[in-house]
Design a protein around this motif. Structure first.
Motif, short mmCIF file in Angstrom:
data_model
loop_
_atom_site.label_atom_id
_atom_site.label_comp_id
_atom_site.label_asym_id
_atom_site.label_seq_id
_atom_site.Cartn_x
_atom_site.Cartn_y
_atom_site.Cartn_z
N ALA A 172 21.81 22.71 15.67
CA ALA A 172 22.73 23.82 15.91
C ALA A 172 24.14 23.30 16.16
N ARG A 173 25.12 24.06 15.74
CA ARG A 173 26.52 23.70 15.99
C ARG A 173 26.83 23.82 17.48
N ALA A 174 26.34 24.90 18.10
CA ALA A 174 26.59 25.15 19.52
C ALA A 174 25.35 25.78 20.12
N LEU A 175 25.17 25.52 21.40
CA LEU A 175 24.05 26.05 22.15
C LEU A 175 24.60 26.76 23.37
N HIS A 176 24.26 28.03 23.53
CA HIS A 176 24.72 28.80 24.68
C HIS A 176 23.53 28.96 25.62
N ASP A 224 24.95 28.91 15.60
CA ASP A 224 24.88 28.77 17.05
C ASP A 224 23.58 29.40 17.51
N LYS A 266 27.28 26.95 9.41
CA LYS A 266 26.53 26.38 10.53
C LYS A 266 26.02 27.53 11.39
N ASP A 292 21.81 31.17 20.93
CA ASP A 292 22.00 31.70 22.28
C ASP A 292 20.65 31.69 22.98
N ASP A 326 32.27 26.91 9.22
CA ASP A 326 32.90 25.79 9.91
C ASP A 326 33.48 24.89 8.82
N ARG A 385 31.12 35.43 21.77
CA ARG A 385 29.78 35.15 21.27
C ARG A 385 29.17 36.36 20.61
#
Length: 85
Positions: A73-77, A52, A50, A54, A45, A35
């Motif tokens: 969002a593509r990813a969420l941490h 992410d 895209k 955090d 991507d 990350r």
């Protein structure tokens, strides 16, 4: 808002460490494994750009992220131990 290109260089890492827990939205473009050290990180991507988010770093910086931004969002941490704090 601070945009950091090449966020994993030594100098960039020093700047990001100094900003930890300050009210600064850090935005990076880090493609490496693992990350990013920023609240928002842009990634390639396929043929698209895209990002992410955090949530831990946002929380540490005292920032609230819009639910609309989170939804795209593509990813969420998110570390569950910080949820609700």
């Amino acid at each position: 808002i601070l945009f950091v290109s090449g966020a994993e260089s030594g100098e960039s890492m020093d700047v990001l460490k100094q900003l930890h827990s300050r009210h600064v939205l850090t935005v990076c473009e880090y493609e490496g494994s693992g990350r990013s050290k920023c609240v928002i990180n842009f990634v390639r991507d396929g043929g698209n750009i895209k990002f992410d988010v955090d949530m831990n770093k946002a929380h540490d910086a005292g920032l609230k992220i819009s639910s609309k931004l989170i939804m795209v969002a593509r990813a969420l941490h998110n570390d569950a131990s910080k949820a609700g704090k």
